[in-house]
Motif scaffolding. Structure first.
Motif: not given
Length: 208
Positions: A43, A45-46, A54, A56, A173, A177
């Motif tokens: 978390w 690494l935003q 932001e 993450h 993402l 993810e």
């Protein structure tokens, strides 16, 4: 209202946890706190263009499948407390972050798992790819969309700014993810299936 909903949900989750059994199960305790700590650097690494926008990686699908809904909520909240204490999030937004950044994605992930368990063929690959891989991509999309809606509703940003500066990052993402959670779940069910409270050998492996 947001704080009330967040606190009420966390109290409900904590109330339904079998605390005596958890206190006697050292391995379960290590899994809970280890899962919460493992999310902290993830978390941190935003990425974002504007302050307050932001985004993450979550890792919450893995946490939900490993610990279940109740402990998943509580441990993800612990992660958020640590992240906020470290200055990566702000305390005034803590209630919103709990509700939309923890409760919503953990609940959504667990709900998708329940749907797959109830209505799809119970097979190892269904668990990994549907309840894990695709579930994680949907979860981060739902969480990001919910926070985007809150930004517009609260008046912090206009829809155009949210769309251009926040939602445009989401497609980048989705696959990472999904891959992150899919790989983690695959490793866990292969090498440590006893750590996954939602994985049952009799349903997913025996006679398949």
């Amino acid at each position: 209202m947001i704080w009330t909903m967040a606190v009420a949900t966390l109290v409900l989750a904590a109330w339904r946890v079998n605390w005596p059994a958890l206190m006697e199960d050292k391995q379960r305790q290590h899994l809970c706190f280890g899962g919460a700590i493992a999310l902290v650097p993830l978390w941190m690494l935003q990425a974002g263009i504007r302050d307050g926008q932001e985004i993450h990686f979550l890792g919450l699908t893995t946490l939900a499948l490993m610990l279940g809904w109740r402990l998943g909520l509580l441990m993800a909240t612990l992660t958020l407390v640590l992240i906020t204490a470290f200055g990566f999030e702000t305390w005034p937004e803590f209630g919103v972050n709990v509700l939309l950044g923890v409760i919503l994605p953990v609940s959504f992930s667990y709900f998708i798992f329940l749907l797959t368990y109830s209505y799809l063929y119970r097979h190892l690959f269904v668990y990994i790819f549907v309840a894990g891989f695709f579930n994680a991509a949907l979860t981060i999309a739902v969480k990001t969309a919910a926070l985007a809606g809150y930004m517009v509703w609260s008046g912090d940003y206009s829809w155009a700014m949210v769309q251009n500066d926040y939602l445009t990052i989401l497609p980048l993402l989705l696959f990472p993810e999904a891959l992150l959670n899919g790989m983690a779940i695959t490793l866990l069910v292969v090498f440590r299936p006893q750590w996954m409270c939602t994985f049952y050998d009799r349903d997913y492996l025996i006679n398949k």
